[in-house]
Design a protein around this motif. Structure first.
Motif, mmCIF file in Angstrom:
data_model
loop_
_atom_site.group_PDB
_atom_site.id
_atom_site.type_symbol
_atom_site.label_atom_id
_atom_site.label_comp_id
_atom_site.label_asym_id
_atom_site.label_seq_id
_atom_site.Cartn_x
_atom_site.Cartn_y
_atom_site.Cartn_z
ATOM 1 N N LYS A 121 6.625 -2.063 8.244
ATOM 2 C CA LYS A 121 7.390 -0.870 8.627
ATOM 3 C C LYS A 121 6.511 0.129 9.377
ATOM 4 C CE LYS A 121 10.843 -1.164 5.013
ATOM 5 N NZ LYS A 121 11.463 -0.517 3.857
ATOM 6 N N ILE A 122 5.266 0.305 8.942
ATOM 7 C CA ILE A 122 4.360 1.198 9.666
ATOM 8 C C ILE A 122 4.050 0.635 11.044
ATOM 9 C CG2 ILE A 122 1.996 2.091 9.728
ATOM 10 C CD1 ILE A 122 2.180 2.680 6.817
ATOM 11 N N ALA A 123 3.830 -0.673 11.122
ATOM 12 C CA ALA A 123 3.556 -1.295 12.424
ATOM 13 C C ALA A 123 4.750 -1.125 13.364
ATOM 14 C CB ALA A 123 3.226 -2.769 12.230
ATOM 15 N N ALA A 124 5.960 -1.317 12.845
ATOM 16 C CA ALA A 124 7.159 -1.180 13.683
ATOM 17 C C ALA A 124 7.385 0.266 14.112
ATOM 18 C CB ALA A 124 8.375 -1.696 12.921
ATOM 19 N N SER A 125 6.950 1.234 13.291
ATOM 20 C CA SER A 125 7.161 2.640 13.649
ATOM 21 C C SER A 125 6.347 3.066 14.864
ATOM 22 C CB SER A 125 6.853 3.546 12.458
ATOM 23 O OG SER A 125 5.468 3.591 12.202
ATOM 24 N N VAL A 126 5.309 2.333 15.200
ATOM 25 C CA VAL A 126 4.518 2.632 16.399
ATOM 26 C C VAL A 126 4.681 1.546 17.467
ATOM 27 C CG1 VAL A 126 2.837 4.102 15.245
ATOM 28 C CG2 VAL A 126 2.427 1.652 15.367
ATOM 29 N N GLY A 127 5.648 0.652 17.270
ATOM 30 C CA GLY A 127 5.970 -0.350 18.275
ATOM 31 C C GLY A 127 5.068 -1.569 18.283
ATOM 32 N N THR A 164 3.359 -5.092 15.854
ATOM 33 C CA THR A 164 3.625 -6.003 14.743
ATOM 34 C C THR A 164 2.425 -6.016 13.813
ATOM 35 O OG1 THR A 164 2.678 -7.923 15.874
ATOM 36 C CG2 THR A 164 5.027 -7.461 16.273
ATOM 37 N N VAL A 165 2.589 -6.666 12.678
ATOM 38 C CA VAL A 165 1.492 -6.796 11.725
ATOM 39 C C VAL A 165 0.331 -7.550 12.358
ATOM 40 C CG1 VAL A 165 0.817 -7.822 9.513
ATOM 41 C CG2 VAL A 165 3.002 -6.642 9.713
ATOM 42 N N ASP A 166 0.635 -8.586 13.130
ATOM 43 C CA ASP A 166 -0.420 -9.359 13.804
ATOM 44 C C ASP A 166 -1.170 -8.512 14.829
ATOM 45 O OD1 ASP A 166 0.182 -11.629 12.331
ATOM 46 O OD2 ASP A 166 1.652 -12.333 13.816
ATOM 47 N N ASP A 167 -0.433 -7.612 15.526
ATOM 48 C CA ASP A 167 -1.096 -6.716 16.479
ATOM 49 C C ASP A 167 -2.092 -5.813 15.767
ATOM 50 O OD1 ASP A 167 0.416 -7.772 18.561
ATOM 51 O OD2 ASP A 167 1.965 -6.217 18.401
ATOM 52 N N PHE A 168 -1.669 -5.273 14.623
ATOM 53 C CA PHE A 168 -2.573 -4.409 13.858
ATOM 54 C C PHE A 168 -3.767 -5.190 13.325
ATOM 55 C CE2 PHE A 168 0.367 -0.905 13.829
ATOM 56 C CZ PHE A 168 -0.451 0.183 13.612
ATOM 57 N N GLN A 169 -3.532 -6.415 12.901
ATOM 58 C CA GLN A 169 -4.617 -7.236 12.358
ATOM 59 C C GLN A 169 -5.669 -7.529 13.424
ATOM 60 O OE1 GLN A 169 -4.416 -7.767 9.098
ATOM 61 N NE2 GLN A 169 -6.442 -8.669 9.088
ATOM 62 N N ALA A 170 -5.252 -7.593 14.687
ATOM 63 C CA ALA A 170 -6.177 -7.889 15.789
ATOM 64 C C ALA A 170 -6.954 -6.659 16.253
ATOM 65 C CB ALA A 170 -5.404 -8.487 16.962
ATOM 66 N N LEU A 171 -6.499 -5.453 15.906
ATOM 67 C CA LEU A 171 -7.188 -4.243 16.347
ATOM 68 C C LEU A 171 -8.536 -4.082 15.627
ATOM 69 C CD1 LEU A 171 -4.230 -1.689 16.364
ATOM 70 C CD2 LEU A 171 -5.387 -2.658 18.344
ATOM 71 N N PRO A 172 -9.571 -3.687 16.356
ATOM 72 C CA PRO A 172 -10.858 -3.454 15.683
ATOM 73 C C PRO A 172 -10.828 -2.141 14.903
ATOM 74 C CG PRO A 172 -11.036 -2.926 18.005
ATOM 75 C CD PRO A 172 -9.660 -3.498 17.802
ATOM 76 N N GLY A 211 6.127 7.983 5.279
ATOM 77 C CA GLY A 211 7.278 8.866 5.101
ATOM 78 C C GLY A 211 8.486 8.108 4.585
ATOM 79 N N GLU A 212 9.648 8.703 4.791
ATOM 80 C CA GLU A 212 10.882 8.064 4.350
ATOM 81 C C GLU A 212 11.141 6.793 5.152
ATOM 82 O OE1 GLU A 212 14.257 10.592 4.081
ATOM 83 O OE2 GLU A 212 13.059 12.303 3.427
ATOM 84 N N GLY A 213 11.594 5.775 4.495
ATOM 85 C CA GLY A 213 11.866 4.502 5.143
ATOM 86 C C GLY A 213 10.634 3.648 5.340
ATOM 87 N N GLY A 214 9.505 4.086 4.875
ATOM 88 C CA GLY A 214 8.281 3.310 4.984
ATOM 89 C C GLY A 214 7.552 3.447 6.300
ATOM 90 N N ALA A 215 8.021 4.320 7.190
ATOM 91 C CA ALA A 215 7.379 4.502 8.494
ATOM 92 C C ALA A 215 6.230 5.499 8.384
ATOM 93 C CB ALA A 215 8.394 4.994 9.510
ATOM 94 N N PHE A 216 5.368 5.479 9.361
ATOM 95 C CA PHE A 216 4.231 6.401 9.427
ATOM 96 C C PHE A 216 4.730 7.826 9.607
ATOM 97 C CE2 PHE A 216 1.010 8.531 12.183
ATOM 98 C CZ PHE A 216 0.013 8.621 11.233
ATOM 99 N N ASP A 217 4.272 8.749 8.756
ATOM 100 C CA ASP A 217 4.687 10.150 8.815
ATOM 101 C C ASP A 217 3.745 10.895 9.750
ATOM 102 O OD1 ASP A 217 5.774 12.610 8.394
ATOM 103 O OD2 ASP A 217 5.010 12.837 6.356
ATOM 104 N N GLN A 218 4.060 10.865 11.048
ATOM 105 C CA GLN A 218 3.188 11.445 12.055
ATOM 106 C C GLN A 218 3.096 12.961 11.925
ATOM 107 O OE1 GLN A 218 4.192 10.416 16.066
ATOM 108 N NE2 GLN A 218 2.308 11.238 16.902
ATOM 109 N N ALA A 219 4.201 13.620 11.640
ATOM 110 C CA ALA A 219 4.176 15.081 11.504
ATOM 111 C C ALA A 219 3.326 15.502 10.306
ATOM 112 C CB ALA A 219 5.595 15.618 11.366
#
Length: 121
Positions: free
Chosen positions: A14-20, A22-30, A55-63
């Motif tokens: 859900k956090i990965a999807a909130s910034v557009g 995937t989990v695999d994309d995040f796993q590849a980031l240094p 935040g609510e819904g499991g997304a990253f609470d940017q504010a």
């Protein structure tokens, strides 16, 4: 934080999807030391607590993260000027105001050699 985070898998879709991404994309980031420092500064609301990042819904609470990070920066600067080494600036300001008020009686900070002390502090 920097010692443990690179070894942990990223699993929150859900956090990965909130910034557009995937989990695999995040796993590849240094994971860099600078990123860990910025994240910790933003999350460390106090000595005993961290800002909730999800935040609510499991997304990253940017504010919430931005408010927490700004609060951390403001408190650090406030502490530096009132309790840290930068509190000597208040001595310089007091002498400058006193000199401006009574220039014949009170020498200025340059005449008193206070700027030399600033280099030592």
């Amino acid at each position: 934080m920097f010692q443990n985070v690179p070894n942990l898998p990223f699993t929150n879709a859900k956090i990965a999807a909130s910034v557009g991404l995937t989990v695999d994309d995040f796993q590849a980031l240094p994971v860099t030391r600078a990123a860990c420092n910025v994240l910790f500064d933003g999350l460390a609301e106090s000595r005993s607590g961290l800002i909730p990042m999800v935040g609510e819904g499991g997304a990253f609470d940017q504010a919430g993260f931005r408010v927490g990070w700004a609060k951390s920066c403001i408190l650090f600067i406030f502490g530096l000027f009132f309790f840290g080494k930068a509190n000597f600036i208040w001595v310089l300001l007091a002498v400058k105001f006193a000199h401006d008020w009574q220039p014949d009686l009170i020498p200025g900070p340059k005449e008193m050699g206070l700027f030399k002390v600033w280099g030592i502090v």
